[in-house]
Design an enzyme around this catalytic site. Structure first.
Site, PDB file in Angstrom:
ATOM      1  N   CYS A 151       0.788  -1.239   0.000  1.00 46.36           N
ATOM      2  CA  CYS A 151       0.000   0.000   0.000  1.00 46.36           C
ATOM      3  C   CYS A 151       0.822   1.292   0.000  1.00 46.36           C
ATOM      4  O   CYS A 151       0.565   2.170  -0.827  1.00 46.36           O
ATOM      5  CB  CYS A 151      -0.993   0.048   1.152  1.00 46.36           C
ATOM      6  SG  CYS A 151      -1.362  -1.500   1.921  1.00 46.36           S
ATOM      7  N   ARG A 165       6.455 -11.538   5.488  1.00 45.27           N
ATOM      8  CA  ARG A 165       5.944 -11.402   6.852  1.00 45.27           C
ATOM      9  C   ARG A 165       6.547 -12.481   7.724  1.00 45.27           C
ATOM     10  O   ARG A 165       6.586 -13.645   7.342  1.00 45.27           O
ATOM     11  CB  ARG A 165       4.416 -11.491   6.853  1.00 45.27           C
ATOM     12  CG  ARG A 165       3.842 -10.330   6.061  1.00 45.27           C
ATOM     13  CD  ARG A 165       2.349 -10.279   6.083  1.00 45.27           C
ATOM     14  NE  ARG A 165       1.895  -9.220   5.196  1.00 45.27           N
ATOM     15  CZ  ARG A 165       0.636  -9.005   4.863  1.00 45.27           C
ATOM     16  NH1 ARG A 165      -0.305  -9.789   5.365  1.00 45.27           N
ATOM     17  NH2 ARG A 165       0.318  -8.025   4.054  1.00 45.27           N
ATOM     18  N   GLN A 218       0.937 -11.039  -3.463  1.00 43.80           N
ATOM     19  CA  GLN A 218      -0.466 -10.642  -3.444  1.00 43.80           C
ATOM     20  C   GLN A 218      -0.882 -10.143  -4.817  1.00 43.80           C
ATOM     21  O   GLN A 218      -0.111  -9.466  -5.495  1.00 43.80           O
ATOM     22  CB  GLN A 218      -0.665  -9.488  -2.459  1.00 43.80           C
ATOM     23  CG  GLN A 218      -0.401  -9.842  -1.021  1.00 43.80           C
ATOM     24  CD  GLN A 218      -0.588  -8.630  -0.125  1.00 43.80           C
ATOM     25  OE1 GLN A 218      -0.040  -7.567  -0.372  1.00 43.80           O
ATOM     26  NE2 GLN A 218      -1.387  -8.794   0.914  1.00 43.80           N
ATOM     27  N   ASP A 221      -2.430  -7.610  -5.670  1.00 42.28           N
ATOM     28  CA  ASP A 221      -2.829  -6.415  -4.943  1.00 42.28           C
ATOM     29  C   ASP A 221      -3.253  -5.285  -5.885  1.00 42.28           C
ATOM     30  O   ASP A 221      -2.768  -5.197  -7.008  1.00 42.28           O
ATOM     31  CB  ASP A 221      -1.629  -5.946  -4.114  1.00 42.28           C
ATOM     32  CG  ASP A 221      -2.050  -5.294  -2.817  1.00 42.28           C
ATOM     33  OD1 ASP A 221      -3.275  -5.141  -2.600  1.00 42.28           O
ATOM     34  OD2 ASP A 221      -1.169  -4.934  -2.021  1.00 42.28           O
ATOM     35  N   HIS A 223      -4.762  -0.939  -5.405  1.00 41.43           N
ATOM     36  CA  HIS A 223      -5.316   0.123  -4.570  1.00 41.43           C
ATOM     37  C   HIS A 223      -6.055   1.099  -5.454  1.00 41.43           C
ATOM     38  O   HIS A 223      -5.522   1.557  -6.460  1.00 41.43           O
ATOM     39  CB  HIS A 223      -4.200   0.801  -3.774  1.00 41.43           C
ATOM     40  CG  HIS A 223      -3.579  -0.126  -2.790  1.00 41.43           C
ATOM     41  ND1 HIS A 223      -2.455  -0.856  -3.061  1.00 41.43           N
ATOM     42  CD2 HIS A 223      -3.984  -0.494  -1.544  1.00 41.43           C
ATOM     43  CE1 HIS A 223      -2.165  -1.622  -2.028  1.00 41.43           C
ATOM     44  NE2 HIS A 223      -3.082  -1.430  -1.083  1.00 41.43           N
ATOM     45  N   LYS A 253     -14.872  -3.794   5.741  1.00 40.84           N
ATOM     46  CA  LYS A 253     -14.244  -4.651   4.727  1.00 40.84           C
ATOM     47  C   LYS A 253     -15.156  -5.796   4.331  1.00 40.84           C
ATOM     48  O   LYS A 253     -16.171  -6.069   4.981  1.00 40.84           O
ATOM     49  CB  LYS A 253     -12.926  -5.188   5.240  1.00 40.84           C
ATOM     50  CG  LYS A 253     -13.070  -6.057   6.481  1.00 40.84           C
ATOM     51  CD  LYS A 253     -11.759  -6.713   6.837  1.00 40.84           C
ATOM     52  CE  LYS A 253     -11.910  -7.590   8.065  1.00 40.84           C
ATOM     53  NZ  LYS A 253     -10.804  -8.487   8.274  1.00 40.84           N
ATOM     54  N   HIS A 289      -8.448  -1.102  -0.748  1.00 42.68           N
ATOM     55  CA  HIS A 289      -7.428  -2.147  -0.945  1.00 42.68           C
ATOM     56  C   HIS A 289      -8.184  -3.381  -1.426  1.00 42.68           C
ATOM     57  O   HIS A 289      -9.222  -3.710  -0.865  1.00 42.68           O
ATOM     58  CB  HIS A 289      -6.753  -2.576   0.351  1.00 42.68           C
ATOM     59  CG  HIS A 289      -6.228  -1.477   1.217  1.00 42.68           C
ATOM     60  ND1 HIS A 289      -4.891  -1.302   1.437  1.00 42.68           N
ATOM     61  CD2 HIS A 289      -6.849  -0.528   1.947  1.00 42.68           C
ATOM     62  CE1 HIS A 289      -4.701  -0.294   2.273  1.00 42.68           C
ATOM     63  NE2 HIS A 289      -5.884   0.201   2.601  1.00 42.68           N
TER      64      HIS A 289
HETATM   65 ZN   LIG Z   1      -3.241  -2.305   0.738  1.00 40.53          ZN
END
Ligand SMILES: [Zn+2]
Ligand SMILES: [Zn+2]
Length: 628
Positions: A299, A328, A346, A348, A350, A433, A479
């Site tokens: 992010c 992680r 991910q 991912d 945004h 979410k 996200h």
């Molecule tokens: Zn994010």
């Protein structure tokens, strides 16, 4: 449609399993009166009881315990709650009624449990007793909060599963007790389905299939939780990400690429250094004493890209996507195949949106999720809407923003006709979410992708766009990661399909099998045709082979390319077929004398068996149809 989810903790099944744990403890006490009982709760898949045995018991003993449980169940003992006024009275009950006449020492754990109950709280016991046909009295009393079912005769469909060691109170300094795991269901069918699925799950375990099919592996030298993707697994990742990237381009996403490490200052600004601290790998320091960390999430990078230029209301929404690899530091005990790893990628993105765009953009994201699930053949899923818990004040941001965002999420689900349920208190502190929970072929739940609305990061990074009124305004961030991660998704898909992926997803789609060496040139020409001509030398072609006819001339430009291998090993055809079937290749093309004479190929499908001889055109038509 909105559905309500019954909480497991409030269900009949939960009580039944708790009572089964008691019944098991009663059986153990009758067989081994000196065994000391500690705790026996229901758990997600059944129940357990932790017991301190004088002599260790073996797996073989489980059958003996089960038999005793059946006898005790048949005695139809009523299960009765009894409350005592205070802890002193409870102590008396424990010593008088739960020691099997073995003396105070037998109640060691129960007395410690009693100790932990706050003064003034009601202490309750559950009693079950009956007299058998021989006139013998059976009694079992357990310190317990309950609740339970009414009678032991309700506990009919159970099975003891396994033994394990467990430290008293989970503390390694304490004594290790024996944990007996079991499960119980309301009906025989449910129990049988569960046991069957368990067997099936073992066969489908992605950690085992991953190795057998050559998808991925873990190496002690590389380190725990850091998968190595083998060619076939890498191909799976490639196919999945190509598919999603393609869908994203259609929906106006833009790809970006960001580094794997960043200055700690970036994460101080984002606040992750505090909220994410225990998941960060140890820091790195360079010669100028600047501290860097391995990227735990994408992010803040995407935010920097958004903030790098002045944005007008006309530029929004901005949708930045990246297959971003993050790291992680998961506890080594929590690593589990591809489900929990330390480095993963991910899918991912945004989205930076205006408040008036939130609903439409959210809907777009959820719709993309739907398209993805359909393509992957994951038909059974639920969406959990995590909203505020209104009694709690931990949330940041204005109430009207929250109202807007919660409404946008539920409205998006409703408009798309998706099955969702609201879970108050499940929101992140920075926004509501949506979580995707997929039920796989064996009925197991997998927590997968997520979509989150975020008011916090735009605030922290002071993000802006210039509105129609020429004044600066703050965008809202979404996200989203429909897969969650490639690792987890491939883990799920491997188990869902038991490794037999659909044609479009299979790492190797077609294996061409020459029956003898002399058929290899023709087989190679067929393979070239299937995967698009690559014009490379084929070392597998021997000198005394039959030359291949010019099959390539028949290639139609509209034919797609298929990932194809030639199995030119000097093995019998039977062996080659067995091996390729075990590798779960969707199609085998078998080449013999007759095929070369007649210009055909022999086709064998993984799922349908032998399909006989076909022309290349017929084969291509069939494959093309299956791809769509
Ligand atoms: Zn994010
Ligand atoms: Zn209990």
């Amino acid at each position: 449609m909105q559905s309500t989810e019954e909480r497991y903790e409030e269900s009949y099944l939960y009580r039944l399993r708790h009572s089964a744990a008691h019944l098991m403890a009663q059986a153990v006490s009758e067989i081994w009166p000196e065994a000391k009982l500690s705790i026996g709760p229901p758990i997600e898949s059944g129940f357990y009881y932790d017991i301190d045995f004088a002599q260790p018991i073996k797996e073989d003993d489980l059958e003996k315990i089960e038999k005793k449980m059946r006898e005790l169940s048949n005695l139809k003992q009523p299960i009765v709650r009894r409350e005592v006024p205070d802890k002193g009275a409870a102590r008396d009950v424990i010593l008088a009624e739960t020691t099997n006449g073995q003396g105070e020492e037998n109640a060691l754990y129960k007395l410690q449990l009693l100790e932990a109950i706050p003064e003034g709280e009601t202490v309750s016991f559950y009693d079950q007793r009956a007299v058998d046909k021989q006139g013998k009295e059976h009694v079992f009393v357990d310190l317990c909060r309950g609740p339970h079912v009414e009678n032991t005769s309700e506990i009919k469909n159970f099975k003891l599963m396994s033994l394990a060691g467990a430290y008293w109170r989970g503390d390694v300094r304490n004594k290790q007790l024996t944990r007996i795991y079991g499960t119980a269901f309301a009906t025989k069918e449910e129990l049988e389905t569960y046991l069957h699925n368990l067997e099936e799950a073992k066969k489908r375990d992605h950690r085992i299939l991953g190795r057998e099919l050559g998808l991925f592996l873990f190496s002690a030298r590389v380190g725990p939780g850091l998968p190595l993707w083998l060619p076939k697994g890498a191909q799976l990742r490639e196919t999945l990400s190509d598919f999603l990237k393609n869908e994203q381009v259609k929906r106006g996403y833009q790809g970006v690429v960001t580094p794997n490490i960043a200055s700690i200052r970036l994460y101080e600004k984002s606040g992750h250094i505090l909220t994410f601290r225990e998941k960060l790998f140890p820091f790195m320091e360079d010669e100028e004493k600047e501290t860097f960390i391995l990227k735990p999430m994408n992010c803040p990078f995407h935010i920097e890209i958004y903030a790098s230029t002045l944005r007008s209301y006309r530029d929004l929404p901005v949708r930045l996507a990246e297959f971003g690899t993050v790291y992680r530091y998961e506890q080594s005990g929590e690593l589990a195949g591809m489900l929990r790893v330390r480095g993963f990628t991910q899918d991912d993105a945004h989205l930076f949106v205006r408040p008036d765009q939130l609903l439409e953009e959210f809907k777009g994201v959820v719709d993309l999720m739907r398209v993805v699930l359909e393509k992957l053949g994951l038909k059974s899923y639920r969406l959990r809407v995590g909203t505020r818990d209104l009694a709690n004040a931990k949330y940041i941001g204005h109430d009207e923003n929250w109202d807007l965002a919660e409404l946008a999420i539920t409205k998006a689900c409703q408009d798309l006709g998706l099955d969702y349920f609201v879970s108050p208190g499940d929101a992140a502190f920075y926004g509501p979410k949506l979580d995707l929970i997929i039920k796989d072929a064996l009925g197991r739940d997998w927590q997968m992708g997520t979509v989150q609305v975020d008011y916090n990061l735009p605030e922290r990074f002071e993000l802006e766009y210039i509105g129609e009124d020429s004044k600066p305004h703050r965008p809202i961030m979404i996200h989203r990661a429909p897969f969650g991660s490639l690792e987890r998704m491939i883990g799920l898909l491997t188990e869902q399909y038991a490794g037999a992926f659909p044609l479009w997803l299979s790492p190797v789609q077609i294996a061409v099998l020459p029956i003898a060496d002399r058929h290899t040139p023709y087989a190679c020409a067929v393979a070239d045709l299937l995967q698009g001509y690559v014009g490379r030398d084929r070392p597998e072609i021997s000198e005394d082979a039959i030359p291949a006819p010019d099959l390539l001339a028949s290639r139609d430009v509209s034919w797609p390319s298929f990932r194809t291998t030639v199995d030119s090993r000097r093995q019998s055809l039977g062996k080659k077929i067995r091996d390729n079937q075990a590798s779960k290749v969707p199609y085998m093309i078998i080449i013999g004398d007759k095929d070369i004479e007649e210009g055909t190929v022999g086709v064998r499908s993984r799922d349908e068996g032998d399909l006989g001889a076909m022309t290349m055109v017929d084969l291509m038509n069939r494959l093309q149809q299956e791809m769509n």
